[in-house]
Design a protein around this motif. Structure first.
Motif, PDB file in Angstrom:
ATOM      1  N   GLU A   1       0.835  -1.202   0.000  1.00  0.00           N
ATOM      2  CA  GLU A   1       0.000   0.000   0.000  1.00  0.00           C
ATOM      3  C   GLU A   1       0.865   1.245   0.000  1.00  0.00           C
ATOM      4  O   GLU A   1       1.990   1.224   0.494  1.00  0.00           O
ATOM      5  CB  GLU A   1      -0.905   0.002   1.242  1.00  0.00           C
ATOM      6  CG  GLU A   1      -2.010  -1.021   1.176  1.00  0.00           C
ATOM      7  CD  GLU A   1      -2.967  -0.787   0.029  1.00  0.00           C
ATOM      8  OE1 GLU A   1      -3.401   0.361  -0.186  1.00  0.00           O
ATOM      9  OE2 GLU A   1      -3.284  -1.752  -0.670  1.00  0.00           O
ATOM     10  N   PRO A   2       0.350   2.354  -0.530  1.00  0.00           N
ATOM     11  CA  PRO A   2       1.110   3.596  -0.498  1.00  0.00           C
ATOM     12  C   PRO A   2       1.479   3.952   0.933  1.00  0.00           C
ATOM     13  O   PRO A   2       0.675   3.814   1.843  1.00  0.00           O
ATOM     14  CB  PRO A   2       0.144   4.630  -1.085  1.00  0.00           C
ATOM     15  CG  PRO A   2      -0.923   3.848  -1.760  1.00  0.00           C
ATOM     16  CD  PRO A   2      -0.959   2.501  -1.141  1.00  0.00           C
TER      17      PRO A   2
ATOM     18  N   ASP B   1       0.890  -7.274  -7.953  1.00  0.00           N
ATOM     19  CA  ASP B   1       0.031  -6.642  -8.946  1.00  0.00           C
ATOM     20  C   ASP B   1       0.533  -5.225  -9.205  1.00  0.00           C
ATOM     21  O   ASP B   1       1.435  -4.739  -8.530  1.00  0.00           O
ATOM     22  CB  ASP B   1      -1.437  -6.674  -8.513  1.00  0.00           C
ATOM     23  CG  ASP B   1      -1.719  -5.864  -7.255  1.00  0.00           C
ATOM     24  OD1 ASP B   1      -0.985  -4.894  -6.952  1.00  0.00           O
ATOM     25  OD2 ASP B   1      -2.698  -6.184  -6.569  1.00  0.00           O
ATOM     26  N   GLN B   2      -0.049  -4.569 -10.193  1.00  0.00           N
ATOM     27  CA  GLN B   2       0.447  -3.252 -10.586  1.00  0.00           C
ATOM     28  C   GLN B   2       0.444  -2.255  -9.440  1.00  0.00           C
ATOM     29  O   GLN B   2       1.385  -1.479  -9.280  1.00  0.00           O
ATOM     30  CB  GLN B   2      -0.383  -2.704 -11.748  1.00  0.00           C
ATOM     31  CG  GLN B   2      -0.092  -3.362 -13.054  1.00  0.00           C
ATOM     32  CD  GLN B   2      -0.840  -2.697 -14.201  1.00  0.00           C
ATOM     33  OE1 GLN B   2      -1.762  -1.915 -13.995  1.00  0.00           O
ATOM     34  NE2 GLN B   2      -0.433  -3.023 -15.417  1.00  0.00           N
ATOM     35  N   ARG B   3      -0.599  -2.259  -8.635  1.00  0.00           N
ATOM     36  CA  ARG B   3      -0.692  -1.325  -7.512  1.00  0.00           C
ATOM     37  C   ARG B   3       0.446  -1.565  -6.522  1.00  0.00           C
ATOM     38  O   ARG B   3       1.076  -0.637  -6.046  1.00  0.00           O
ATOM     39  CB  ARG B   3      -2.047  -1.463  -6.832  1.00  0.00           C
ATOM     40  CG  ARG B   3      -2.242  -0.510  -5.679  1.00  0.00           C
ATOM     41  CD  ARG B   3      -3.622  -0.730  -5.036  1.00  0.00           C
ATOM     42  NE  ARG B   3      -3.757   0.062  -3.851  1.00  0.00           N
ATOM     43  CZ  ARG B   3      -4.132   1.328  -3.826  1.00  0.00           C
ATOM     44  NH1 ARG B   3      -4.399   1.948  -4.948  1.00  0.00           N
ATOM     45  NH2 ARG B   3      -4.231   1.976  -2.688  1.00  0.00           N
ATOM     46  N   ASP B   4       0.739  -2.834  -6.230  1.00  0.00           N
ATOM     47  CA  ASP B   4       1.823  -3.170  -5.305  1.00  0.00           C
ATOM     48  C   ASP B   4       3.182  -2.741  -5.859  1.00  0.00           C
ATOM     49  O   ASP B   4       4.011  -2.200  -5.131  1.00  0.00           O
ATOM     50  CB  ASP B   4       1.855  -4.672  -5.012  1.00  0.00           C
ATOM     51  CG  ASP B   4       0.686  -5.131  -4.160  1.00  0.00           C
ATOM     52  OD1 ASP B   4       0.045  -4.273  -3.518  1.00  0.00           O
ATOM     53  OD2 ASP B   4       0.415  -6.345  -4.157  1.00  0.00           O
TER      54      ASP B   4
ATOM     55  N   ARG C   1       3.788  -0.419  -8.127  1.00  0.00           N
ATOM     56  CA  ARG C   1       3.857   1.038  -8.115  1.00  0.00           C
ATOM     57  C   ARG C   1       4.160   1.557  -6.712  1.00  0.00           C
ATOM     58  O   ARG C   1       4.998   2.450  -6.539  1.00  0.00           O
ATOM     59  CB  ARG C   1       2.542   1.632  -8.604  1.00  0.00           C
ATOM     60  CG  ARG C   1       2.271   1.388 -10.054  1.00  0.00           C
ATOM     61  CD  ARG C   1       0.871   1.839 -10.416  1.00  0.00           C
ATOM     62  NE  ARG C   1       0.523   1.439 -11.768  1.00  0.00           N
ATOM     63  CZ  ARG C   1      -0.699   1.461 -12.249  1.00  0.00           C
ATOM     64  NH1 ARG C   1      -1.707   1.876 -11.504  1.00  0.00           N
ATOM     65  NH2 ARG C   1      -0.925   1.077 -13.485  1.00  0.00           N
ATOM     66  N   GLY C   2       3.482   1.008  -5.711  1.00  0.00           N
ATOM     67  CA  GLY C   2       3.733   1.415  -4.330  1.00  0.00           C
ATOM     68  C   GLY C   2       5.160   1.135  -3.911  1.00  0.00           C
ATOM     69  O   GLY C   2       5.800   1.941  -3.226  1.00  0.00           O
TER      70      GLY C   2
ATOM     71  N   SER D   1       0.626   9.331  -7.363  1.00  0.00           N
ATOM     72  CA  SER D   1      -0.069   8.366  -6.515  1.00  0.00           C
ATOM     73  C   SER D   1      -0.073   7.026  -7.252  1.00  0.00           C
ATOM     74  O   SER D   1       0.158   6.971  -8.459  1.00  0.00           O
ATOM     75  CB  SER D   1      -1.503   8.812  -6.246  1.00  0.00           C
ATOM     76  OG  SER D   1      -2.291   8.613  -7.412  1.00  0.00           O
ATOM     77  N   VAL D   2      -0.364   5.943  -6.536  1.00  0.00           N
ATOM     78  CA  VAL D   2      -0.398   4.634  -7.190  1.00  0.00           C
ATOM     79  C   VAL D   2      -1.569   4.523  -8.161  1.00  0.00           C
ATOM     80  O   VAL D   2      -1.564   3.672  -9.047  1.00  0.00           O
ATOM     81  CB  VAL D   2      -0.445   3.464  -6.180  1.00  0.00           C
ATOM     82  CG1 VAL D   2       0.839   3.384  -5.404  1.00  0.00           C
ATOM     83  CG2 VAL D   2      -1.637   3.556  -5.270  1.00  0.00           C
ATOM     84  N   GLU D   3      -2.573   5.386  -8.030  1.00  0.00           N
ATOM     85  CA  GLU D   3      -3.737   5.356  -8.909  1.00  0.00           C
ATOM     86  C   GLU D   3      -3.625   6.330 -10.080  1.00  0.00           C
ATOM     87  O   GLU D   3      -4.518   6.398 -10.906  1.00  0.00           O
ATOM     88  CB  GLU D   3      -5.002   5.692  -8.102  1.00  0.00           C
ATOM     89  CG  GLU D   3      -5.277   4.724  -6.971  1.00  0.00           C
ATOM     90  CD  GLU D   3      -5.483   3.289  -7.439  1.00  0.00           C
ATOM     91  OE1 GLU D   3      -5.911   3.069  -8.580  1.00  0.00           O
ATOM     92  OE2 GLU D   3      -5.207   2.378  -6.647  1.00  0.00           O
TER      93      GLU D   3
ATOM     94  N   TRP E   1       0.538   6.166 -15.071  1.00  0.00           N
ATOM     95  CA  TRP E   1       1.262   4.897 -14.983  1.00  0.00           C
ATOM     96  C   TRP E   1       1.008   4.022 -16.201  1.00  0.00           C
ATOM     97  O   TRP E   1       1.808   3.143 -16.523  1.00  0.00           O
ATOM     98  CB  TRP E   1       0.850   4.119 -13.740  1.00  0.00           C
ATOM     99  CG  TRP E   1       1.394   4.629 -12.446  1.00  0.00           C
ATOM    100  CD1 TRP E   1       0.687   5.248 -11.466  1.00  0.00           C
ATOM    101  CD2 TRP E   1       2.736   4.535 -11.957  1.00  0.00           C
ATOM    102  NE1 TRP E   1       1.511   5.561 -10.412  1.00  0.00           N
ATOM    103  CE2 TRP E   1       2.772   5.132 -10.675  1.00  0.00           C
ATOM    104  CE3 TRP E   1       3.920   4.024 -12.487  1.00  0.00           C
ATOM    105  CZ2 TRP E   1       3.934   5.216  -9.923  1.00  0.00           C
ATOM    106  CZ3 TRP E   1       5.072   4.102 -11.738  1.00  0.00           C
ATOM    107  CH2 TRP E   1       5.069   4.692 -10.468  1.00  0.00           C
TER     108      TRP E   1
END
Length: 118
Positions: free
Chosen positions: A2-3, A71-74, A76-77, A106-108, A112
């Motif tokens: 998480e961020p 995953d992409q969010r992880d 990126r964080g 931000s990760v969102e 990206w």
């Protein structure tokens, strides 16, 4: 990741060792430093792993690449956490990318999705 989440101890130890210029002097020192920082050697030489992270050193030390799984969010964080950790360590580090400077996104952030992200 998480961020704002903290990086694993072994990743922080790697960043500390690089910042102190103690890790990237030679291949043996690199392998020793990674093991001391908690990274586990893999079957392939010059490949170490910890908690979904991989370090692959080049055939001509001093050089290495660090990879994070997820995953992409992880991912990126994780990238943002590494960029923040490096920025907090000293004025010697500068963010350098062949694409856009994503270190403050931000990760969102929809940027990206660009193919220019390295």
């Amino acid at each position: 990741m998480e961020p704002g989440a903290t990086l694993p101890h072994a990743v922080l130890a790697l960043l500390d060792a690089v910042d102190a210029e103690t890790l990237l002097r030679d291949a043996e020192g690199l392998a020793e430093g990674l093991a001391d920082a908690g990274w586990t050697p893999e079957v392939e030489s010059e490949h170490f792993r910890v908690d979904g992270w991989d370090v692959v050193s080049s055939d001509r030390a001093p050089g290495l690449s660090v990879f994070a799984d997820g995953d992409q969010r992880d991912v990126r964080g994780a990238a943002l956490a590494v960029a923040a950790a490096l920025a907090a360590r000293s004025g010697e580090w500068t963010f350098c990318t062949e694409g856009p400077d994503w270190s403050a996104w931000s990760v969102e952030d929809p940027r990206w999705q660009s193919l220019d992200i390295d």
